[in-house]
Design a protein around this motif. Structure first.
Motif, PDB file in Angstrom:
ATOM      1  N   ALA A 105       0.804  -1.098  -0.083  1.00  9.26           N
ATOM      2  CA  ALA A 105      -0.066  -0.196   0.082  1.00  9.26           C
ATOM      3  C   ALA A 105       0.980   1.197  -0.031  1.00  9.26           C
ATOM      4  CB  ALA A 105      -0.931   0.069   1.166  1.00  9.26           C
ATOM      5  N   ALA A 106       2.022   1.437   0.884  1.00  8.51           N
ATOM      6  CA  ALA A 106       2.750   2.545   0.922  1.00  8.51           C
ATOM      7  C   ALA A 106       3.556   2.758  -0.322  1.00  8.51           C
ATOM      8  CB  ALA A 106       3.663   2.350   2.248  1.00  8.51           C
ATOM      9  N   THR A 107       3.890   1.554  -0.832  1.00  6.15           N
ATOM     10  CA  THR A 107       4.644   1.617  -2.371  1.00  6.15           C
ATOM     11  C   THR A 107       3.852   2.186  -3.239  1.00  6.15           C
ATOM     12  OG1 THR A 107       6.052  -0.519  -1.468  1.00  6.15           O
ATOM     13  CG2 THR A 107       5.806   0.243  -3.915  1.00  6.15           C
ATOM     14  N   THR A 108       2.822   1.680  -3.632  1.00  8.45           N
ATOM     15  CA  THR A 108       1.527   2.062  -4.498  1.00  8.45           C
ATOM     16  C   THR A 108       1.215   3.740  -4.145  1.00  8.45           C
ATOM     17  OG1 THR A 108       0.434   0.014  -4.597  1.00  8.45           O
ATOM     18  CG2 THR A 108      -0.899   1.802  -5.434  1.00  8.45           C
ATOM     19  N   ARG A 109       1.397   4.085  -2.828  1.00 10.79           N
ATOM     20  CA  ARG A 109       0.958   5.553  -2.970  1.00 10.79           C
ATOM     21  C   ARG A 109       2.208   6.198  -3.069  1.00 10.79           C
ATOM     22  NH1 ARG A 109       0.164   8.750   3.189  1.00 10.79           N
ATOM     23  NH2 ARG A 109      -0.135  10.660   2.252  1.00 10.79           N
ATOM     24  N   VAL A 110       3.370   6.022  -2.844  1.00  8.77           N
ATOM     25  CA  VAL A 110       4.478   7.078  -3.109  1.00  8.77           C
ATOM     26  C   VAL A 110       4.629   7.020  -4.648  1.00  8.77           C
ATOM     27  CG1 VAL A 110       6.138   5.067  -2.836  1.00  8.77           C
ATOM     28  CG2 VAL A 110       6.799   7.620  -2.623  1.00  8.77           C
ATOM     29  N   THR A 111       4.482   5.706  -5.236  1.00  5.15           N
ATOM     30  CA  THR A 111       4.685   5.616  -6.686  1.00  5.15           C
ATOM     31  C   THR A 111       3.714   6.708  -7.458  1.00  5.15           C
ATOM     32  OG1 THR A 111       5.312   3.774  -6.625  1.00  5.15           O
ATOM     33  CG2 THR A 111       4.491   4.251  -8.741  1.00  5.15           C
ATOM     34  N   GLY A 112       2.431   6.665  -6.857  1.00 14.82           N
ATOM     35  CA  GLY A 112       1.322   7.447  -7.466  1.00 14.82           C
ATOM     36  C   GLY A 112       1.607   8.993  -7.306  1.00 14.82           C
ATOM     37  N   ASP A 113       2.201   9.391  -6.138  1.00 15.82           N
ATOM     38  CA  ASP A 113       2.270  10.733  -5.910  1.00 15.82           C
ATOM     39  C   ASP A 113       3.544  11.160  -6.629  1.00 15.82           C
ATOM     40  OD1 ASP A 113       0.271  10.460  -4.352  1.00 15.82           O
ATOM     41  OD2 ASP A 113       1.461  10.812  -2.199  1.00 15.82           O
ATOM     42  N   VAL A 114       4.512  10.504  -6.649  1.00 13.99           N
ATOM     43  CA  VAL A 114       5.569  11.006  -7.456  1.00 13.99           C
ATOM     44  C   VAL A 114       5.353  11.077  -8.995  1.00 13.99           C
ATOM     45  CG1 VAL A 114       8.177  10.360  -8.057  1.00 13.99           C
ATOM     46  CG2 VAL A 114       7.216  10.093  -5.901  1.00 13.99           C
ATOM     47  N   SER A 115       4.635   9.962  -9.555  1.00 14.93           N
ATOM     48  CA  SER A 115       4.345   9.960 -10.860  1.00 14.93           C
ATOM     49  C   SER A 115       3.504  11.194 -11.279  1.00 14.93           C
ATOM     50  CB  SER A 115       3.617   8.821 -11.438  1.00 14.93           C
ATOM     51  OG  SER A 115       4.436   7.652 -10.976  1.00 14.93           O
ATOM     52  N   LYS A 137       5.658  24.322  -6.913  1.00 11.17           N
ATOM     53  CA  LYS A 137       5.824  24.707  -5.505  1.00 11.17           C
ATOM     54  C   LYS A 137       5.153  23.896  -4.588  1.00 11.17           C
ATOM     55  CE  LYS A 137       6.893  29.500  -6.469  1.00 11.17           C
ATOM     56  NZ  LYS A 137       6.566  30.950  -6.467  1.00 11.17           N
ATOM     57  N   GLU A 138       4.102  23.101  -5.134  1.00 13.42           N
ATOM     58  CA  GLU A 138       3.205  22.047  -4.482  1.00 13.42           C
ATOM     59  C   GLU A 138       3.816  20.932  -4.165  1.00 13.42           C
ATOM     60  OE1 GLU A 138      -0.592  22.285  -5.984  1.00 13.42           O
ATOM     61  OE2 GLU A 138      -1.173  24.632  -5.521  1.00 13.42           O
ATOM     62  N   VAL A 139       4.820  20.455  -4.951  1.00 15.25           N
ATOM     63  CA  VAL A 139       5.057  18.958  -4.929  1.00 15.25           C
ATOM     64  C   VAL A 139       6.743  18.913  -4.798  1.00 15.25           C
ATOM     65  CG1 VAL A 139       3.352  18.342  -6.421  1.00 15.25           C
ATOM     66  CG2 VAL A 139       5.130  19.085  -7.475  1.00 15.25           C
ATOM     67  N   LEU A 140       7.376  20.048  -4.939  1.00 11.82           N
ATOM     68  CA  LEU A 140       9.118  19.992  -4.770  1.00 11.82           C
ATOM     69  C   LEU A 140       9.455  20.820  -3.691  1.00 11.82           C
ATOM     70  CD1 LEU A 140       9.903  20.851  -8.365  1.00 11.82           C
ATOM     71  CD2 LEU A 140       9.599  18.635  -7.414  1.00 11.82           C
ATOM     72  N   TRP A 218       3.668  13.210  -0.031  1.00  8.05           N
ATOM     73  CA  TRP A 218       5.416  12.943  -0.370  1.00  8.05           C
ATOM     74  C   TRP A 218       5.535  14.191  -1.325  1.00  8.05           C
ATOM     75  CZ3 TRP A 218       8.469   9.090   1.048  1.00  8.05           C
ATOM     76  CH2 TRP A 218       7.836   8.017   1.494  1.00  8.05           C
ATOM     77  N   TRP A 219       6.683  14.610  -0.889  1.00  8.03           N
ATOM     78  CA  TRP A 219       7.219  15.648  -1.612  1.00  8.03           C
ATOM     79  C   TRP A 219       8.851  15.335  -2.436  1.00  8.03           C
ATOM     80  CZ3 TRP A 219       5.668  20.998  -1.283  1.00  8.03           C
ATOM     81  CH2 TRP A 219       4.811  21.111  -0.445  1.00  8.03           C
ATOM     82  N   ILE A 220       9.079  15.570  -3.463  1.00  4.20           N
ATOM     83  CA  ILE A 220      10.275  15.401  -4.262  1.00  4.20           C
ATOM     84  C   ILE A 220      11.225  16.324  -3.946  1.00  4.20           C
ATOM     85  CG2 ILE A 220      11.184  15.272  -6.609  1.00  4.20           C
ATOM     86  CD1 ILE A 220       8.536  14.610  -7.520  1.00  4.20           C
ATOM     87  N   VAL A 221      12.332  15.759  -3.124  1.00  4.64           N
ATOM     88  CA  VAL A 221      13.420  16.637  -2.597  1.00  4.64           C
ATOM     89  C   VAL A 221      14.619  16.673  -3.572  1.00  4.64           C
ATOM     90  CG1 VAL A 221      12.447  16.400  -0.458  1.00  4.64           C
ATOM     91  CG2 VAL A 221      14.138  14.904  -1.304  1.00  4.64           C
TER      92      VAL A 221
END
Length: 226
Positions: A105-115, A137-140, A218-221
């Motif tokens: 579940a956690a893997t699917t969530r982070v994959t979806g958010d980053v994509s 500015k909302e995702v990075l 999840w934020w892309i850093v």
């Protein structure tokens, strides 16, 4: 008178004479020698007494089972400790700490958010660059936001001059490592460039992405190319 005395004397001699075995009969003599005295049936042969063992040997024999028991207990305790340590080490290895292998579940969530985030920040048009900058500015955050802000100024000018439209789609994303607060991903992109008056051009890109979980999102850093 003389005859009567002679007869009495002969009778006396016959009575007193011992019974002598005929020496000419060898069978009788052999039988007497061969016939042993009959053993007494009530008498049992005496069993030989076992020799007494020295006191030191007896004590040593009594001591060995206790020594072996103590050694066995020590060996079992040592084996149990080694197995516990090995099991603890296996539970603490990086492989088992990687939630990408255990938490679907956690893997699917982070994959979806980053994509979704990559699709937004790498898609723009001649009149829509402001919306793309706002989405970034909302995702990075952190280093990724600084790098993007430094480069996006050039993108805006190029898009306005060449009437350039870029559409980005994530075709595949895989989480290589996931913890409770961070994730590392390998992402494959398909990008379509469109310039006014020219046929669209398709290109592929491959990125490495580091993301952090902040305030439930999840934020892309960090973003890198491979």
């Amino acid at each position: 008178m003389n005859s009567t005395a002679t007869d009495a004397t002969d009778a006396t001699d016959a009575t007193d004479a011992p019974d002598v075995t005929d020496a000419s009969d060898p069978t009788a003599a052999t039988a007497e020698k061969a016939a042993p005295d009959a053993p007494d049936e009530t008498d049992e042969p005496d069993e030989p007494d076992e020799p007494d063992e020295p006191d030191g040997v007896d004590v040593s024999r009594r001591r060995w089972p206790r020594v072996l028991g103590a050694l066995l207990a020590v060996a079992l305790i040592a084996t149990g400790g080694a197995l516990y340590a090995e099991g603890r080490q296996l539970r603490d290895t990086p492989a088992t700490a990687n939630l990408a292998l255990t938490d679907a579940a956690a893997t699917t969530r982070v994959t979806g958010d980053v994509s979704s985030a990559l699709g937004k920040i790498f898609s723009y048009g001649p009149g829509a660059t402001a919306a793309t900058r706002a989405a970034a500015k909302e995702v990075l955050a952190g280093k990724a936001l600084q790098q993007y802000a430094a480069l996006f100024g050039q993108v805006e000018r190029q898009s306005a001059d060449q009437k350039l439209t870029l559409t980005t789609e994530v075709v595949r994303a895989g989480v290589t490592r996931l913890t409770a607060s961070s994730a590392h991903l390998l992402v494959f992109l398909d990008q379509v460039y469109e310039r006014r008056g020219r046929a669209p051009t398709t290109a592929s890109a491959q990125l490495t992405v580091t993301a952090e979980l902040r305030e439930g999102r999840w934020w892309i850093v960090e973003i890198g190319s491979t």
